[in-house]
Design a protein around this motif. Structure first.
Motif, PDB file in Angstrom:
ATOM      1  N   ASN A  81      28.368  37.346  34.778  1.00 29.44           N
ATOM      2  CA  ASN A  81      28.664  36.064  34.138  1.00 29.44           C
ATOM      3  C   ASN A  81      29.395  35.093  35.050  1.00 29.44           C
ATOM      4  N   GLY A  82      29.682  35.509  36.254  1.00 28.94           N
ATOM      5  CA  GLY A  82      30.406  34.643  37.163  1.00 28.94           C
ATOM      6  C   GLY A  82      31.887  34.996  37.227  1.00 28.94           C
ATOM      7  N   MET A  83      32.597  34.312  38.095  1.00 34.38           N
ATOM      8  CA  MET A  83      34.001  34.611  38.351  1.00 34.38           C
ATOM      9  C   MET A  83      34.734  33.314  38.661  1.00 34.38           C
ATOM     10  N   VAL A  84      35.953  33.204  38.164  1.00 34.21           N
ATOM     11  CA  VAL A  84      36.854  32.112  38.540  1.00 34.21           C
ATOM     12  C   VAL A  84      37.988  32.715  39.358  1.00 34.21           C
ATOM     13  N   ARG A  85      38.292  32.103  40.478  1.00 32.89           N
ATOM     14  CA  ARG A  85      39.393  32.593  41.323  1.00 32.89           C
ATOM     15  C   ARG A  85      40.473  31.522  41.372  1.00 32.89           C
ATOM     16  N   VAL A  86      41.685  31.936  41.092  1.00 34.44           N
ATOM     17  CA  VAL A  86      42.807  31.006  41.027  1.00 34.44           C
ATOM     18  C   VAL A  86      43.745  31.289  42.200  1.00 34.44           C
ATOM     19  N   PHE A  87      43.909  30.292  43.060  1.00 37.52           N
ATOM     20  CA  PHE A  87      44.790  30.370  44.225  1.00 37.52           C
ATOM     21  C   PHE A  87      46.050  29.556  43.936  1.00 37.52           C
ATOM     22  N   LEU A  88      47.202  30.108  44.280  1.00 39.85           N
ATOM     23  CA  LEU A  88      48.482  29.449  44.044  1.00 39.85           C
ATOM     24  C   LEU A  88      49.174  29.189  45.377  1.00 39.85           C
ATOM     25  N   GLU A  89      49.623  27.977  45.565  1.00 38.97           N
ATOM     26  CA  GLU A  89      50.285  27.618  46.822  1.00 38.97           C
ATOM     27  C   GLU A  89      51.492  28.516  47.070  1.00 38.97           C
ATOM     28  N   GLY A  90      51.565  29.111  48.260  1.00 39.96           N
ATOM     29  CA  GLY A  90      52.702  29.922  48.654  1.00 39.96           C
ATOM     30  C   GLY A  90      52.686  31.340  48.137  1.00 39.96           C
ATOM     31  N   ALA A  91      51.773  31.667  47.229  1.00 40.58           N
ATOM     32  CA  ALA A  91      51.719  33.020  46.664  1.00 40.58           C
ATOM     33  C   ALA A  91      50.842  33.911  47.540  1.00 40.58           C
ATOM     34  N   ALA A  92      51.284  35.138  47.771  1.00 40.04           N
ATOM     35  CA  ALA A  92      50.518  36.084  48.582  1.00 40.04           C
ATOM     36  C   ALA A  92      49.562  36.891  47.701  1.00 40.04           C
ATOM     37  N   HIS A  93      48.957  36.207  46.748  1.00 37.69           N
ATOM     38  CA  HIS A  93      47.911  36.817  45.928  1.00 37.69           C
ATOM     39  C   HIS A  93      47.115  35.703  45.254  1.00 37.69           C
ATOM     40  N   SER A  94      45.894  36.033  44.896  1.00 33.11           N
ATOM     41  CA  SER A  94      45.115  35.180  44.003  1.00 33.11           C
ATOM     42  C   SER A  94      44.707  36.034  42.812  1.00 33.11           C
ATOM     43  N   VAL A  95      44.200  35.388  41.773  1.00 30.44           N
ATOM     44  CA  VAL A  95      43.740  36.111  40.588  1.00 30.44           C
ATOM     45  C   VAL A  95      42.263  35.803  40.384  1.00 30.44           C
ATOM     46  N   ALA A 162      52.409  46.258  54.702  1.00 29.99           N
ATOM     47  CA  ALA A 162      52.009  47.054  53.545  1.00 29.99           C
ATOM     48  C   ALA A 162      53.088  47.032  52.471  1.00 29.99           C
ATOM     49  N   ASP A 163      54.332  47.180  52.899  1.00 22.83           N
ATOM     50  CA  ASP A 163      55.435  47.133  51.939  1.00 22.83           C
ATOM     51  C   ASP A 163      55.546  45.748  51.295  1.00 22.83           C
ATOM     52  N   GLY A 164      55.284  44.715  52.086  1.00 27.10           N
ATOM     53  CA  GLY A 164      55.317  43.364  51.547  1.00 27.10           C
ATOM     54  C   GLY A 164      54.227  43.133  50.518  1.00 27.10           C
ATOM     55  N   ALA A 165      53.038  43.704  50.768  1.00 28.22           N
ATOM     56  CA  ALA A 165      51.936  43.575  49.812  1.00 28.22           C
ATOM     57  C   ALA A 165      52.280  44.266  48.494  1.00 28.22           C
ATOM     58  N   ARG A 166      52.881  45.435  48.587  1.00 27.29           N
ATOM     59  CA  ARG A 166      53.265  46.148  47.360  1.00 27.29           C
ATOM     60  C   ARG A 166      54.346  45.368  46.602  1.00 27.29           C
ATOM     61  N   ALA A 167      55.301  44.806  47.314  1.00 26.23           N
ATOM     62  CA  ALA A 167      56.343  44.023  46.648  1.00 26.23           C
ATOM     63  C   ALA A 167      55.746  42.791  45.968  1.00 26.23           C
ATOM     64  N   GLU A 168      54.777  42.159  46.625  1.00 22.05           N
ATOM     65  CA  GLU A 168      54.115  41.013  46.024  1.00 22.05           C
ATOM     66  C   GLU A 168      53.313  41.430  44.792  1.00 22.05           C
ATOM     67  N   ALA A 169      52.666  42.587  44.850  1.00 26.43           N
ATOM     68  CA  ALA A 169      51.917  43.088  43.694  1.00 26.43           C
ATOM     69  C   ALA A 169      52.851  43.324  42.515  1.00 26.43           C
ATOM     70  N   GLU A 170      54.007  43.909  42.772  1.00 31.03           N
ATOM     71  CA  GLU A 170      54.973  44.141  41.691  1.00 31.03           C
ATOM     72  C   GLU A 170      55.477  42.822  41.117  1.00 31.03           C
ATOM     73  N   ARG A 171      55.664  41.827  41.980  1.00 27.74           N
ATOM     74  CA  ARG A 171      56.091  40.503  41.518  1.00 27.74           C
ATOM     75  C   ARG A 171      55.005  39.875  40.647  1.00 27.74           C
ATOM     76  N   ALA A 172      53.735  40.015  41.075  1.00 27.53           N
ATOM     77  CA  ALA A 172      52.624  39.450  40.311  1.00 27.53           C
ATOM     78  C   ALA A 172      52.504  40.124  38.945  1.00 27.53           C
ATOM     79  N   ILE A 173      52.673  41.444  38.909  1.00 27.43           N
ATOM     80  CA  ILE A 173      52.615  42.166  37.630  1.00 27.43           C
ATOM     81  C   ILE A 173      53.697  41.656  36.682  1.00 27.43           C
ATOM     82  N   GLU A 174      54.908  41.539  37.196  1.00 28.12           N
ATOM     83  CA  GLU A 174      56.017  41.053  36.367  1.00 28.12           C
ATOM     84  C   GLU A 174      55.752  39.630  35.882  1.00 28.12           C
TER      85      GLU A 174
END
Length: 214
Positions: A81-95, A162-174
């Motif tokens: 059905n397609g995908m929407v990707r959301v990028f946030l300025e300064g965030a080390a992740h997209s959704v 790697a540790d920074g990516a995990r910390a960012e993932a935990e921040r995104a979850i929260e």
């Protein structure tokens, strides 16, 4: 529609832009997007069904997931059905919002370096780690932790990265579980790309760094 070019103005809904995952000074993945919204600090872009994108393969044509050894890019087609990707300025992740019938299929948090605007769209570098939420945003599931460890062992990522990516993932979850993450928008549950937008294509010069403009 034409490929978006960086002129200081924000991209308009319906414009085509190219997103790229860059490793070792080369394009590792490339996506064609249609802009849904560009607020400057947030870009929502859609990959409609039928969009051709570039995925990495080894020299024997096998899919590769990590930028180790030699690779080349092949065409693939986005189905579903397609995908929407959301990028946030300064965030080390997209959704990535995987669209479904009457609801999203899942919300996919992709760990990556903060996006950088280019003359044809935006660039980032994938950090391999991912977190997946079901449609109701209940229990998140971690994904590709083994790829992160493989990258550290190989040397394409440092332990600090790697540790920074995990910390960012935990921040995104929260952030998501707080109900305040700007990518988690109920409009995506029933949203579909307007048919008049058509199917986006990669911009000329997508394979060069910096992107060539013709």
């Amino acid at each position: 529609m034409s490929a978006g070019k960086l002129t200081g103005a924000l991209w308009k809904p319906g414009e085509y832009i190219t997103g790229r995952n860059i490793w070792h000074g080369r394009v590792f993945t490339a996506w064609a997007f249609v802009v849904v919204e560009d607020r400057g600090d947030l870009i929502a872009a859609c990959t409609p069904p039928g969009t051709v994108w570039k995925r990495p393969v080894d020299l024997e044509g096998n899919d590769v997931r990590l930028p180790h050894g030699e690779w080349e890019l092949r065409d693939d087609v986005w189905y579903g059905n397609g995908m929407v990707r959301v990028f946030l300025e300064g965030a080390a992740h997209s959704v990535l919002v995987f669209l479904g019938d009457g609801d999203v299929r899942w919300w996919y948090v992709n760990l990556e370096t903060p996006f950088r605007r280019t003359a044809i769209g935006l660039d980032t570098t994938d950090l391999h780690l991912d977190v997946v939420f079901p449609p109701d945003l209940s229990e998140p599931q971690w994904k590709d932790e083994d790829e992160v460890e493989e990258a550290v062992t190989y040397g394409s990522m440092t332990r600090e990265d790697a540790d920074g990516a995990r910390a960012e993932a935990e921040r995104a979850i929260e952030w998501i579980q707080s109900g305040n993450h700007p990518a988690i928008d109920d409009r995506w549950r029933t949203w579909t790309p307007p048919t008049e937008w058509g199917i986006p294509t990669l911009a000329p010069g997508w394979e060069t760094l910096p992107p060539a403009i013709t």
